[in-house]
Design a protein around this motif. Structure first.
Motif: not given
Length: 339
Positions: A115, A145, A170, A239
């Motif tokens: 992502s 997304y 992400r 993240n």
């Protein structure tokens, strides 16, 4: 494990592939070579030149039924997404759905998905944690997304025998060796280094005060490979960034310094802002630390020095320069970058 890596000849995918091979995993790579290179892939890897948007190509990739899939393949340019939104949609959403369909049909139990921090858009909270609402401001961010949601909703289906364990990363601005320095649509640091090496002006779109979070490729690979067989990562989104903001103007100065230049002898030009650009970007990486035990280890200055060494070696080979002389030049410039 038997691991399929989509996009495994590209920048991030090839680094993950090399690490998997070094750890004894058996790897299959599928890549359409739009930005990847076959030479990036270890010789012992089963390699398929194909596209995730083509079900026949994916049939070949999945025919040995992998234990896990690392889905990296994607269209990664914000600007190209605006100029060709259908192509962006096909690769990033339809391609992801095709991969998921194969996982469902073949009974694959594990999927890791690439992502993007672009899913957040202009987040109100910076540094940005994973529970921040996503409101992408680029077509690219929308498709990444959307792919992420397809991945996690598929994993939640109650009709899958044995289930599908998924993890999404992400990723922020990943940089390092093998990042293209000749592709104007891929990776701002690679673009800047290529500009300097070729004697071209650095072009900054906007006022240069917009920030990004640059994370070194080896740190990113640590997270992906560490999560592969880690049940604590199942169903979660992480993240992957450095946790540090760097402005684009500051990055230009760092790139110039790493190559022994300054703005006094190399032009830096400012142009109007382009669509889809985020203003302030910085990852909150506490969640990855608490669940995966992962922390970014490489300072930007250190990673930049290593990237410069690689870029100069590659540029020297392309131009037929003496490799020993070029290596010495690269090491000298890299040492200045660290200093």
């Amino acid at each position: 494990m038997d691991v399929l890596v989509t996009g495994g000849a590209g920048f991030i995918g090839s680094h993950i592939t090399h690490r998997l091979v070094s750890l004894g995993h058996r790897v299959t790579v599928i890549d359409n070579e739009s930005t990847g290179l076959r030479s990036n892939v270890p010789a012992e890897v089963r390699y398929i030149r194909g596209d995730v948007t083509n079900p026949d190509d994916l049939d070949k990739a999945f025919e040995e039924r992998p234990d896990a899939v690392i889905h990296i393949a994607g269209q990664v340019s914000i600007i190209r997404a605006f100029s060709n939104p259908v192509g962006d949609l096909r690769t990033n959403v339809e391609g992801t759905v095709n991969v998921l369909q194969q996982c469902v049909e073949r009974g694959v139990k594990r999927l890791l998905y690439a992502s993007s921090m672009s899913a957040y858009g202009n987040a109100e909270t910076v540094p940005t944690p994973e529970d921040t609402p996503c409101s992408p401001v680029s077509y690219y961010g929308v498709t990444k997304y959307a792919g992420e949601r397809y991945v996690h909703l598929t994993a939640a289906r109650p009709d899958l025998p044995g289930g599908l364990a998924v993890t999404s990363f992400r990723m922020y601005n990943v940089y390092g060796p093998r990042q293209a320095v000749d592709n104007p649509y891929q990776g701002v640091l690679g673009i800047f280094l290529g500009n300097i090496i070729r004697g071209e002006p650095i072009r900054i779109y906007g006022d240069g005060k917009q920030t990004r979070d640059f994370v070194f490729i080896d740190d990113v690979v640590d997270a992906w490979v560490g999560a592969l067989d880690n049940p604590a990562s199942h169903g979660k989104i992480f993240n992957l960034g450095s946790g540090r903001q760097t402005s684009i103007s500051e990055l230009a100065d760092l790139a110039l310094g790493a190559l022994g230049r300054t703005r006094a002898d190399h032009p830096v030009l400012y142009h109007p802002e382009r669509p889809g650009e985020q203003r302030s970007v910085q990852a909150d990486v506490a969640y990855a630390g608490s669940v995966l035990g992962w922390t970014p280890r490489t300072r930007l200055e250190q990673g930049l020095a290593e990237t410069v060494r690689w870029a100069l070696r590659e540029n020297g080979r392309e131009n037929g320069q003496d490799s020993s002389e070029d290596s010495g030049q690269a090491n000298g410039m890299a040492e200045r970058a660290v200093a």
